[in-house]
Enzyme design. Structure first.
Site, short mmCIF file in Angstrom:
data_model
loop_
_atom_site.label_atom_id
_atom_site.label_comp_id
_atom_site.label_asym_id
_atom_site.label_seq_id
_atom_site.Cartn_x
_atom_site.Cartn_y
_atom_site.Cartn_z
N ASP A 8 63.46 9.71 19.71
CA ASP A 8 64.53 8.73 19.55
C ASP A 8 64.26 7.97 18.26
OD1 ASP A 8 62.61 6.82 20.14
OD2 ASP A 8 63.62 6.02 21.92
N CYS A 65 58.92 8.85 21.68
CA CYS A 65 59.76 7.65 21.68
C CYS A 65 58.83 6.47 21.42
CB CYS A 65 60.58 7.53 22.97
SG CYS A 65 59.65 7.33 24.50
N THR A 67 57.20 4.35 23.47
CA THR A 67 55.99 4.39 24.30
C THR A 67 55.66 5.80 24.79
OG1 THR A 67 57.33 4.07 26.27
CG2 THR A 67 56.44 2.08 25.21
N HIS A 98 44.27 21.08 33.07
CA HIS A 98 44.50 20.81 34.50
C HIS A 98 45.96 20.92 34.90
CE1 HIS A 98 40.56 18.37 35.33
NE2 HIS A 98 40.36 19.44 34.57
N HIS A 132 43.38 25.28 38.91
CA HIS A 132 44.35 24.24 39.26
C HIS A 132 45.72 24.81 39.65
CE1 HIS A 132 41.69 20.98 37.91
NE2 HIS A 132 41.29 21.87 37.00
#
Ligand code: RB5
Length: 143
Positions: A8, A65, A67, A98, A132
């Site tokens: 963004d 973005c 965060t 994982h 996993h």
């Protein structure tokens, strides 16, 4: 590797830096925006990259973005996407090892360009550990 990337408006500069770095490393990069001068809604760009990954037009996706939180929430709504929000090389490595994350999310207001670059390198160069697999199957069953 074919990599779809989008951001963004909060991460336009980081995206430009990472596109240049990925191309320099020989990756086939599909830059899905956004335009530098527009304020946009991150879910639209999360959907574009997630769509490229689930339709196998891209091997992996990168979403940026402010965060990384909004992009990861949005991308994980798409069936088949395992988007991991990472802030450091360790979480980026483990996102492959994982979680077999097929999209990496990074916050441009949180991580600097060098950290972001190193996260991507760690994520792309680490193999999934098949121990996993059963956990990922349980996540897929939830979809
Ligand atoms: C945009 O201002 C900001 O909300 C966005 O970049 C992101 O941080 C959302 O999670």
């Amino acid at each position: 590797m074919r990599i779809a990337i989008a951001s963004d408006h909060a991460a336009v500069h980081l995206r430009a830096h990472l596109v240049e770095s990925l191309v320099r490393q020989g990756h086939d990069v599909d830059d899905l925006g956004c335009d530098a001068d527009a304020r946009v809604d991150y879910p639209d760009f999360a959907a574009a990259v997630a769509g490229a990954v689930v339709t196998q037009q891209a091997d992996r996706g990168i979403l940026l973005c402010g965060t990384g939180i909004g992009m990861s929430i949005a991308a994980n709504k798409i069936v088949g996407i395992r988007a991991a929000l990472v802030h450091d090389v360790t979480t980026a490595r483990l996102a492959s090892e994982h979680n077999d994350a097929n999209i990496l999310c990074i916050g441009a207001r949180i991580a600097g360009p060098l950290v972001a670059e190193e996260c991507i390198t760690a994520w792309l160069s680490t193999a999934f550990d098949p121990r996993h697999r059963a956990r990922l199957a349980k996540i897929a069953a939830m979809e």
